[in-house]
Design a protein around this motif. Structure first.
Motif, short mmCIF file in Angstrom:
data_model
loop_
_atom_site.label_atom_id
_atom_site.label_comp_id
_atom_site.label_asym_id
_atom_site.label_seq_id
_atom_site.Cartn_x
_atom_site.Cartn_y
_atom_site.Cartn_z
N LEU A 176 0.82 -1.20 0.00
CA LEU A 176 0.00 0.00 0.00
C LEU A 176 0.86 1.26 0.00
CD1 LEU A 176 -2.80 -1.06 2.50
CD2 LEU A 176 -2.95 -0.95 0.00
N ARG A 177 1.91 1.26 0.81
CA ARG A 177 2.81 2.42 0.89
C ARG A 177 3.44 2.70 -0.49
NH1 ARG A 177 5.74 1.08 5.21
NH2 ARG A 177 7.01 -0.28 3.93
N ASP A 178 3.91 1.67 -1.15
CA ASP A 178 4.50 1.83 -2.48
C ASP A 178 3.46 2.30 -3.50
OD1 ASP A 178 6.92 1.00 -1.45
OD2 ASP A 178 6.78 -1.02 -2.28
N SER A 179 2.25 1.83 -3.37
CA SER A 179 1.20 2.15 -4.34
C SER A 179 0.67 3.57 -4.20
CB SER A 179 0.03 1.18 -4.20
OG SER A 179 0.46 -0.13 -4.50
N VAL A 180 0.77 4.16 -3.02
CA VAL A 180 0.22 5.50 -2.81
C VAL A 180 1.30 6.54 -2.53
CG1 VAL A 180 -2.02 4.66 -2.03
CG2 VAL A 180 -0.24 5.14 -0.34
N SER A 181 2.50 6.28 -2.95
CA SER A 181 3.60 7.19 -2.64
C SER A 181 3.37 8.60 -3.19
CB SER A 181 4.92 6.63 -3.17
OG SER A 181 4.85 6.45 -4.57
N SER A 182 2.53 8.73 -4.20
CA SER A 182 2.29 10.05 -4.78
C SER A 182 0.87 10.55 -4.58
CB SER A 182 2.61 10.02 -6.28
OG SER A 182 1.76 9.11 -6.93
N GLY A 183 0.16 10.03 -3.59
CA GLY A 183 -1.20 10.51 -3.36
C GLY A 183 -2.09 9.46 -2.74
N GLU A 184 -3.27 9.28 -3.33
CA GLU A 184 -4.23 8.32 -2.81
C GLU A 184 -4.67 7.37 -3.92
OE1 GLU A 184 -7.50 10.78 -1.46
OE2 GLU A 184 -8.56 10.48 -3.33
N LYS A 239 -3.90 0.69 13.10
CA LYS A 239 -2.54 0.41 13.52
C LYS A 239 -1.45 1.11 12.71
CE LYS A 239 0.00 -3.89 14.41
NZ LYS A 239 -0.09 -5.34 14.32
N SER A 240 -1.70 1.39 11.46
CA SER A 240 -0.66 1.87 10.55
C SER A 240 -0.33 3.35 10.74
CB SER A 240 -1.07 1.64 9.10
OG SER A 240 -0.10 2.18 8.23
N ASP A 241 0.97 3.62 10.82
CA ASP A 241 1.47 5.00 10.84
C ASP A 241 1.92 5.42 9.44
OD1 ASP A 241 1.16 5.06 13.63
OD2 ASP A 241 3.19 4.30 13.95
N ASP A 242 2.10 4.47 8.55
CA ASP A 242 2.65 4.72 7.22
C ASP A 242 1.61 5.21 6.21
OD1 ASP A 242 4.98 3.74 8.27
OD2 ASP A 242 4.79 1.77 7.37
N VAL A 243 0.43 4.62 6.27
CA VAL A 243 -0.64 4.96 5.34
C VAL A 243 -1.95 5.08 6.10
CG1 VAL A 243 0.38 3.93 3.26
CG2 VAL A 243 -1.01 2.51 4.75
N GLU A 244 -2.83 5.92 5.59
CA GLU A 244 -4.18 6.04 6.16
C GLU A 244 -5.09 5.14 5.35
OE1 GLU A 244 -7.75 9.28 6.66
OE2 GLU A 244 -5.70 10.00 6.40
N ILE A 245 -5.74 4.21 6.03
CA ILE A 245 -6.63 3.25 5.38
C ILE A 245 -8.04 3.53 5.87
CG2 ILE A 245 -7.16 0.81 5.05
CD1 ILE A 245 -4.19 0.25 5.88
N GLU A 246 -8.93 3.80 4.91
CA GLU A 246 -10.29 4.18 5.26
C GLU A 246 -11.28 3.33 4.46
OE1 GLU A 246 -13.08 8.16 4.82
OE2 GLU A 246 -10.99 8.24 4.26
N LYS A 247 -12.24 2.74 5.17
CA LYS A 247 -13.31 2.02 4.48
C LYS A 247 -14.11 3.04 3.71
CE LYS A 247 -16.01 -1.80 5.81
NZ LYS A 247 -16.79 -2.47 6.84
N VAL A 279 -6.85 4.55 0.35
CA VAL A 279 -5.54 4.55 1.02
C VAL A 279 -4.79 5.81 0.62
CG1 VAL A 279 -3.39 3.29 1.35
CG2 VAL A 279 -5.52 2.02 0.97
N THR A 280 -4.30 6.52 1.63
CA THR A 280 -3.59 7.78 1.44
C THR A 280 -2.24 7.72 2.14
OG1 THR A 280 -5.75 8.89 1.56
CG2 THR A 280 -3.80 10.29 1.70
N HIS A 281 -1.24 8.30 1.51
CA HIS A 281 0.10 8.35 2.09
C HIS A 281 0.10 9.24 3.33
CE1 HIS A 281 4.43 8.25 2.27
NE2 HIS A 281 4.46 9.56 2.29
#
Length: 75
Positions: free
Chosen positions: A15-23, A52-60, A71-73
């Motif tokens: 997820l972190r790699d996939s959203v490195s430039s946005g959402e 739990k994640s500090d790296d990416v914001e995951i929202e249903k 998913v947002t960086h």
């Protein structure tokens, strides 16, 4: 950074790699196919990783046939 299981770490890294430039928007089955897990393995972990994640914001985000996750960086 939080402690992750091996499977959680794979999900967050993808997820972190996939959203490195946005959402982006994901479905569990697409994440699973990309990292070699089942959709159920990913889908059961995403709500927990959202807290739990500090790296990416995951929202249903939405639900039709299956849940979509926004998913947002972070940082």
């Amino acid at each position: 950074m939080s402690e992750y299981t091996e499977e959680e770490a794979r999900i967050v890294a993808y997820l972190r790699d996939s959203v490195s430039s946005g959402e982006r928007y994901f479905r569990a089955k697409n994440i699973a196919e990309a990292i070699g897990l089942t959709a159920k393995q990913v889908g059961t972990r995403l709500p927990h990783l959202a807290e739990k994640s500090d790296d990416v914001e995951i929202e249903k985000w939405g639900r039709s046939k299956s849940t979509t996750w926004r998913v947002t960086h972070q940082g």
